[in-house]
Enzyme design. Structure first.
Site, PDB file in Angstrom:
ATOM      1  N   GLY A  90      -1.296  69.972 115.582  1.00  0.00           N
ATOM      2  CA  GLY A  90      -1.099  70.680 116.847  1.00  0.00           C
ATOM      3  C   GLY A  90       0.281  70.409 117.437  1.00  0.00           C
ATOM      4  O   GLY A  90       0.799  69.289 117.344  1.00  0.00           O
ATOM      5  N   MET A 126      -9.154  62.485 114.442  1.00  0.00           N
ATOM      6  CA  MET A 126      -9.833  61.224 114.749  1.00  0.00           C
ATOM      7  C   MET A 126     -11.178  61.519 115.411  1.00  0.00           C
ATOM      8  O   MET A 126     -11.733  60.665 116.114  1.00  0.00           O
ATOM      9  CB  MET A 126      -8.958  60.351 115.646  1.00  0.00           C
ATOM     10  CG  MET A 126      -7.643  59.967 114.950  1.00  0.00           C
ATOM     11  SD  MET A 126      -6.964  58.405 115.500  1.00  0.00           S
ATOM     12  CE  MET A 126      -6.687  58.755 117.218  1.00  0.00           C
ATOM     13  N   LYS A 149       0.792  70.271 120.500  1.00  0.00           N
ATOM     14  CA  LYS A 149       0.563  69.479 121.706  1.00  0.00           C
ATOM     15  C   LYS A 149       1.193  68.082 121.544  1.00  0.00           C
ATOM     16  O   LYS A 149       1.819  67.567 122.459  1.00  0.00           O
ATOM     17  CB  LYS A 149      -0.950  69.398 121.937  1.00  0.00           C
ATOM     18  CG  LYS A 149      -1.431  68.250 122.741  1.00  0.00           C
ATOM     19  CD  LYS A 149      -1.356  68.555 124.201  1.00  0.00           C
ATOM     20  CE  LYS A 149      -2.057  67.544 125.061  1.00  0.00           C
ATOM     21  NZ  LYS A 149      -2.096  66.195 124.585  1.00  0.00           N
ATOM     22  N   GLN A 155      -3.030  52.908 114.609  1.00  0.00           N
ATOM     23  CA  GLN A 155      -2.255  53.599 115.637  1.00  0.00           C
ATOM     24  C   GLN A 155      -2.677  53.231 117.062  1.00  0.00           C
ATOM     25  O   GLN A 155      -2.201  53.829 118.017  1.00  0.00           O
ATOM     26  CB  GLN A 155      -2.257  55.104 115.401  1.00  0.00           C
ATOM     27  CG  GLN A 155      -3.566  55.826 115.616  1.00  0.00           C
ATOM     28  CD  GLN A 155      -3.470  57.275 115.173  1.00  0.00           C
ATOM     29  OE1 GLN A 155      -3.558  57.583 113.994  1.00  0.00           O
ATOM     30  NE2 GLN A 155      -3.300  58.209 116.121  1.00  0.00           N
ATOM     31  N   LEU A 193      -5.444  71.380 126.311  1.00  0.00           N
ATOM     32  CA  LEU A 193      -6.695  70.730 125.907  1.00  0.00           C
ATOM     33  C   LEU A 193      -6.387  69.372 125.280  1.00  0.00           C
ATOM     34  O   LEU A 193      -5.463  69.239 124.483  1.00  0.00           O
ATOM     35  CB  LEU A 193      -7.447  71.580 124.884  1.00  0.00           C
ATOM     36  CG  LEU A 193      -7.952  72.944 125.324  1.00  0.00           C
ATOM     37  CD1 LEU A 193      -8.971  73.468 124.307  1.00  0.00           C
ATOM     38  CD2 LEU A 193      -8.577  72.908 126.701  1.00  0.00           C
ATOM     39  N   SER A 194      -7.180  68.378 125.650  1.00  0.00           N
ATOM     40  CA  SER A 194      -7.016  67.026 125.116  1.00  0.00           C
ATOM     41  C   SER A 194      -8.347  66.294 125.277  1.00  0.00           C
ATOM     42  O   SER A 194      -9.075  66.533 126.259  1.00  0.00           O
ATOM     43  CB  SER A 194      -5.937  66.303 125.915  1.00  0.00           C
ATOM     44  OG  SER A 194      -6.054  64.915 125.745  1.00  0.00           O
ATOM     45  N   SER A 195      -8.636  65.399 124.341  1.00  0.00           N
ATOM     46  CA  SER A 195      -9.888  64.615 124.468  1.00  0.00           C
ATOM     47  C   SER A 195      -9.845  63.746 125.722  1.00  0.00           C
ATOM     48  O   SER A 195     -10.879  63.304 126.211  1.00  0.00           O
ATOM     49  CB  SER A 195     -10.100  63.696 123.260  1.00  0.00           C
ATOM     50  OG  SER A 195      -9.351  64.090 122.167  1.00  0.00           O
ATOM     51  N   ARG A 196      -8.626  63.503 126.234  1.00  0.00           N
ATOM     52  CA  ARG A 196      -8.527  62.622 127.416  1.00  0.00           C
ATOM     53  C   ARG A 196      -8.906  63.319 128.715  1.00  0.00           C
ATOM     54  O   ARG A 196      -9.157  62.649 129.715  1.00  0.00           O
ATOM     55  CB  ARG A 196      -7.105  62.099 127.551  1.00  0.00           C
ATOM     56  CG  ARG A 196      -6.740  61.231 126.396  1.00  0.00           C
ATOM     57  CD  ARG A 196      -5.367  60.710 126.536  1.00  0.00           C
ATOM     58  NE  ARG A 196      -5.018  59.995 125.323  1.00  0.00           N
ATOM     59  CZ  ARG A 196      -3.910  59.350 125.126  1.00  0.00           C
ATOM     60  NH1 ARG A 196      -3.019  59.313 126.084  1.00  0.00           N
ATOM     61  NH2 ARG A 196      -3.671  58.736 124.009  1.00  0.00           N
ATOM     62  N   HIS A 213      -9.154  71.504 118.457  1.00  0.00           N
ATOM     63  CA  HIS A 213      -9.345  71.283 117.016  1.00  0.00           C
ATOM     64  C   HIS A 213      -9.924  72.546 116.371  1.00  0.00           C
ATOM     65  O   HIS A 213      -9.518  72.925 115.271  1.00  0.00           O
ATOM     66  CB  HIS A 213     -10.318  70.125 116.759  1.00  0.00           C
ATOM     67  CG  HIS A 213      -9.826  68.789 117.230  1.00  0.00           C
ATOM     68  ND1 HIS A 213     -10.275  68.193 118.385  1.00  0.00           N
ATOM     69  CD2 HIS A 213      -8.916  67.940 116.690  1.00  0.00           C
ATOM     70  CE1 HIS A 213      -9.671  67.029 118.541  1.00  0.00           C
ATOM     71  NE2 HIS A 213      -8.834  66.851 117.534  1.00  0.00           N
TER      72      HIS A 213
HETATM   73  O1  PAF Z   1      -3.465  63.557 116.128  1.00  0.00           O
HETATM   74  C1  PAF Z   1      -4.371  62.829 115.670  1.00  0.00           C
HETATM   75  O2  PAF Z   1      -5.557  63.054 115.907  1.00  0.00           O
HETATM   76  C2  PAF Z   1      -3.998  61.605 114.843  1.00  0.00           C
HETATM   77  O3  PAF Z   1      -2.838  61.020 115.301  1.00  0.00           O
HETATM   78  C3  PAF Z   1      -3.920  61.899 113.339  1.00  0.00           C
HETATM   79  C4  PAF Z   1      -2.801  62.875 113.008  1.00  0.00           C
HETATM   80  C5  PAF Z   1      -5.243  62.445 112.854  1.00  0.00           C
HETATM   81  C6  PAF Z   1      -3.628  60.597 112.577  1.00  0.00           C
HETATM   82  O4  PAF Z   1      -4.636  59.645 112.785  1.00  0.00           O
END
Ligand code: PAF
Length: 273
Positions: free
Chosen positions: A136, A20, A138, A51, A173-176, A27
């Site tokens: 991942g 996303m 994670k 989502q 690691l997380s974008s948050r 990533h």
């Molecule tokens: O983990 C993510 O970034 C999202 O949930 C994914 C798998 C790309 C689906 O939108």
């Protein structure tokens, strides 16, 4: 790296990493894993509205397109797919259900979230027809549900799990993480410490209690759940479950953080001493 806006511009059989955006070193490690496997590496960036529970969260989701292009290209992505919403969700698309395991743990906290995840992943798979797809560890529950989706409907796509990338103090690691201030960032290490404590216990009850005790010592952290699950079916593990994993989630001043760690293999069922 070639940038495309439609899967029609891409051949079948790639190694695929759906994202996303708001890409970070976690990533990049997935892209590098793909590059080692294949010379046809497709990453997608699509902020999937299905989502998110509400429009506010969707709008607040970080978008860093220029940085994303740079990171993807330098980490080995050969084709970056930036789909339009109309390609992913044409008027007649069918929404999928993630089933009962989509409703527990993270799914209990974010109603409908995993239905949205399996729906978008199945649409991405339908359009792209990759040979492999990497996710991942994670997001372990997401990985579990996508493996289930593939087993049930996409047997020709191999799902690969990439290990969690961590900061030197253990924080996954997380974008948050960028939403944490200095003291929250420090407090966030409680999650990793709790997982390590769980791992050092061979009894489920003691492992769960150890996680809870460590979390209770960090006043900034509000624990949501700390559990040991059976990796094969996501049920609560028993002492005789061979493949156990500790999972944990909680809040730091409104920022939800999740993590997990494989437990030491149980000796009960294997006969090993
Ligand atoms: O983990 C993510 O970034 C999202 O949930 C994914 C798998 C790309 C689906 O939108």
């Amino acid at each position: 790296m070639k940038i495309v806006t439609s899967a029609a511009e891409l051949a079948d059989g790639c190694t695929f990493i759906p994202t996303m955006g708001a890409l970070h070193a976690g990533h990049a490690s997935l892209f590098q894993m793909a590059k080692a496997k294949s010379d046809f590496v497709v990453a997608s960036i699509f902020v999937n509205p299905l989502q998110f529970e509400n429009n506010n969260d969707l709008e607040l989701y970080p978008r860093t397109p220029d940085r994303d292009i740079e990171l993807a290209s330098s980490a080995g992505v050969t084709h970056l797919w930036l789909p339009q919403e109309s390609e992913i969700y044409p008027a007649n698309f069918l929404k999928k259900s993630a089933g009962s395991i989509g409703e527990i743990f993270e799914g209990a906290n974010r109603i409908g979230h995993f239905d949205g995840v399996v729906t978008v992943v199945s649409r991405l798979f339908d359009l792209l027809r990759p040979a492999h797809a990497i996710f991942g560890e994670k997001d372990f529950q997401q990985l579990f549900l996508i493996k289930t989706l593939a087993r049930e409907g996409y047997k020709d796509i191999e799902i690969l799990a990439a290990p969690t990338m961590r900061e030197s103090d253990g924080l996954a690691l997380s974008s948050r993480n960028i939403r944490l201030n200095e003291s929250e960032r420090k407090a966030a290490t409680v999650i990793y410490r709790a997982l390590l404590a769980a791992r050092n216990n061979s009894k489920i009850e003691a492992a769960r209690a150890a996680m809870q005790e460590i979390c209770s010592m960090e006043p900034l952290f509000k624990l949501d759940y700390a559990e040991i699950i059976d990796e094969d079916n996501f049920a609560t593990a028993t002492d005789s479950t061979p493949n156990q994993r500790a999972i944990i989630a909680g809040w730091l001043n409104g920022v939800r953080l999740i993590d997990n760690m494989q437990m030491k293999p149980s000796t009960v069922n294997t006969g090993a001493r």
